[in-house]
Design a protein around this motif. Structure first.
Motif, short mmCIF file in Angstrom:
data_model
loop_
_atom_site.label_atom_id
_atom_site.label_comp_id
_atom_site.label_asym_id
_atom_site.label_seq_id
_atom_site.Cartn_x
_atom_site.Cartn_y
_atom_site.Cartn_z
N LYS A 2 0.93 -1.64 0.06
CA LYS A 2 -0.08 -0.01 -0.34
C LYS A 2 0.58 1.25 0.04
O LYS A 2 1.71 1.52 1.04
CB LYS A 2 -1.08 0.05 1.27
N ARG A 3 0.63 2.55 -0.58
CA ARG A 3 0.98 3.43 -1.14
C ARG A 3 1.38 4.01 0.54
O ARG A 3 -0.15 4.33 0.33
CB ARG A 3 0.41 4.46 -1.89
N THR A 4 1.96 5.21 1.23
CA THR A 4 1.61 5.78 1.56
C THR A 4 1.25 7.36 1.46
O THR A 4 2.08 7.39 0.30
CB THR A 4 2.24 5.52 2.85
N GLY A 5 1.05 8.27 2.10
CA GLY A 5 1.01 9.24 1.69
C GLY A 5 2.15 10.39 1.21
O GLY A 5 1.83 10.93 0.24
N LYS A 6 3.15 9.74 2.17
CA LYS A 6 4.86 10.57 1.50
C LYS A 6 5.26 10.10 0.35
O LYS A 6 5.35 10.87 -0.88
CB LYS A 6 5.74 10.62 2.84
N GLU A 7 4.90 8.07 -0.41
CA GLU A 7 5.03 8.16 -1.55
C GLU A 7 4.62 8.26 -2.46
O GLU A 7 4.91 7.41 -3.38
CB GLU A 7 5.14 6.18 -1.05
N SER A 8 3.12 8.66 -2.02
CA SER A 8 2.47 8.53 -3.62
C SER A 8 2.79 9.92 -4.45
O SER A 8 3.27 10.65 -3.78
CB SER A 8 1.04 8.95 -3.21
N LYS A 9 2.29 9.10 -5.33
CA LYS A 9 2.52 10.22 -6.64
C LYS A 9 1.83 11.82 -6.36
O LYS A 9 1.83 12.73 -7.21
CB LYS A 9 2.71 9.59 -8.27
N HIS A 10 0.38 11.54 -6.33
CA HIS A 10 -0.45 12.65 -6.13
C HIS A 10 -0.37 13.88 -5.54
O HIS A 10 -0.36 13.90 -3.60
CB HIS A 10 -1.27 12.04 -6.31
N ARG A 11 0.01 15.31 -5.54
CA ARG A 11 -0.45 16.25 -4.84
C ARG A 11 -1.74 17.23 -5.47
O ARG A 11 -2.00 16.99 -6.53
CB ARG A 11 0.31 17.10 -5.05
N ILE A 12 -2.83 16.23 -4.07
CA ILE A 12 -3.95 16.73 -4.56
C ILE A 12 -4.84 17.85 -3.66
O ILE A 12 -4.11 18.09 -2.22
CB ILE A 12 -5.12 15.78 -3.83
N LEU A 13 -5.10 18.76 -4.08
CA LEU A 13 -6.01 20.40 -3.48
C LEU A 13 -6.95 20.11 -4.04
O LEU A 13 -7.79 20.26 -4.87
CB LEU A 13 -5.36 22.10 -4.36
N ILE A 14 -7.51 20.31 -2.86
CA ILE A 14 -8.72 20.17 -2.57
C ILE A 14 -10.04 21.71 -2.65
O ILE A 14 -9.42 22.47 -1.57
CB ILE A 14 -9.74 19.76 -1.59
N LEU A 15 -10.46 22.98 -3.28
CA LEU A 15 -11.13 24.02 -2.96
C LEU A 15 -12.54 23.71 -2.43
O LEU A 15 -13.59 22.83 -2.80
CB LEU A 15 -10.87 24.95 -4.91
N GLY A 16 -12.49 24.32 -1.38
CA GLY A 16 -13.57 24.48 -0.44
C GLY A 16 -13.36 22.69 0.81
O GLY A 16 -14.33 22.49 0.44
N GLY A 17 -12.05 22.98 0.88
CA GLY A 17 -11.96 21.25 1.48
C GLY A 17 -12.13 21.47 3.34
O GLY A 17 -11.97 21.09 4.26
N SER A 18 -13.29 22.86 3.66
CA SER A 18 -13.52 23.02 4.71
C SER A 18 -15.27 22.81 4.98
O SER A 18 -15.58 22.38 5.25
CB SER A 18 -12.81 24.53 5.07
N GLY A 19 -15.79 22.49 4.14
CA GLY A 19 -16.92 22.60 3.18
C GLY A 19 -17.70 21.13 3.44
O GLY A 19 -16.68 20.28 4.00
N PHE A 20 -18.73 20.59 3.46
CA PHE A 20 -19.43 19.22 3.71
C PHE A 20 -18.88 18.27 2.59
O PHE A 20 -17.72 17.70 3.94
CB PHE A 20 -21.14 19.44 3.83
N LEU A 21 -18.84 18.47 1.94
CA LEU A 21 -18.32 17.61 1.14
C LEU A 21 -15.91 17.49 0.86
O LEU A 21 -16.18 16.11 0.74
CB LEU A 21 -18.13 17.69 -0.74
#
Ligand code: NAP
Length: 279
Positions: A2-21
């Motif tokens: 299993k990949r851990t966050g640090k090894e993972s290839k993606h950097r994900i930005l969530i716009l509205g990361g404080s909202g319900f979804l």
């Protein structure tokens, strides 16, 4: 392995990361990927979390955050002023294109709200007679001009879940002996934050793209479903206000035909009710 966050290839930005979804998506992804989010209203919890940036699309430049995060995937889960959101998505589309990254956009079943007689499928032409539906169509059309591999448009029906604003409002109305609004003519499908976040995780892992209809496989009447929620939560007796917008049944349902997710990510409306019982 299993990949851990640090090894993972993606950097994900969530716009509205404080909202319900947005926040439900953040919690689902943050152990697996380098995940970042934005919040708008000042909030201690997010100020302390260094993965979060304060951002107001009415005032701030998104490029500053993009330059710091250098996302490989942007997830758009915002609400707010429609024309400014359209402008933001024009900028995002340009960035996504030049950086060859991916954008996941939370859209809505309302892009079909002018078709009241049938449920809608992925390739149906969008048509709306609401301001909200029009605005979602406008952003979808900007994104549909990008190379197909770089976009996922997720059309959602109403989202329920124990922490959803919809359920909170029902509970509040009952406590305050205020009526709970139901739409007996509305035929719809439904989802929950839990189901949606699992589906998004899969779309990211398998690098899926295109238009997705992410609702239950079955249809329910709005009034029946709300009454079942209240029974499931064994809440006190509710007072109902029946709202009839038309004489005929009206569909607001997004079903799948061409871009299906695997069986274990598909579900029925009863699954959503069962999850409410557990939470
Ligand atoms: N919930 C549903 O049933 C449902 C159904 C279909 C589609 N959708 C779509 O899913 C997306 C997320 O919905 P949600 O229910 O999670 O909404 P929500 O809980 O209201 O969250 C909205 C997010 O947008 C942020 N925001 C608001 N104004 C902003 C501004 N001027 N600048 C920057 N950020 C701003 C909020 O930040 P703060 O909270 O920090 O202000 C919050 O993070 C929306 O695009 C919605 O159309 C939702």
């Amino acid at each position: 392995m299993k990949r851990t966050g640090k090894e993972s290839k993606h950097r994900i930005l969530i716009l509205g990361g404080s909202g319900f979804l947005g926040n439900a998506i953040y919690k689902e992804l943050c152990s697996y990927f380098k995940t970042y989010g934005t919040y708008c209203i000042s909030n201690k919890q997010f100020e302390k979390n260094h993965q979060f940036f304060q951002y107001n699309f009415e005032e701030d430049d998104i490029y500053e955050i993009l330059d710091i995060v250098k996302p490989t995937i942007i997830i758009s889960a915002l609400r707010g002023d429609f024309s400014k959101q359209v402008l933001l998505h024009e900028h995002l589309a340009e960035y996504v294109f030049t950086q060859k990254i991916k954008l996941i956009f939370l859209s809505s079943a309302n892009v079909f709200d002018a078709y009241s007689k049938y449920p809608s499928y992925e390739n149906d032409k969008t048509l709306s007679n609401s301001i909200y539906g029009h605005f979602k169509i406008k952003i979808e059309n900007i994104l549909l001009r990008l190379p197909k591999k770089q976009v996922a448009i997720l059309r959602l029906p109403m989202v329920f879940g124990s922490q959803s604003p919809r359920i909170h409002e029902i509970i509040k109305n009952i406590k305050e002996k205020e009526p709970v609004e139901v739409f007996p003519n509305l035929v719809m499908n439904v989802t929950s934050d839990d189901r949606l976040t699992q589906q998004i995780h899969f779309i990211i892992n398998r690098n899926k793209s295109g238009v997705f209809h992410l609702g239950s496989n079955d249809l329910v009447h709005h009034d029946d479903f709300i009454k079942e929620i209240i029974e499931t939560l064994t809440l006190e007796k509710a007072i109902y206000k029946h709202v009839y917008t038309t004489n005929d049944e009206r569909y607001l349902a997004v079903l799948t035909k061409t871009n299906k997710l695997p069986k274990h990510l598909q579900f029925e409306s009863t699954n959503i009710l069962e999850e409410l019982k557990i939470n």
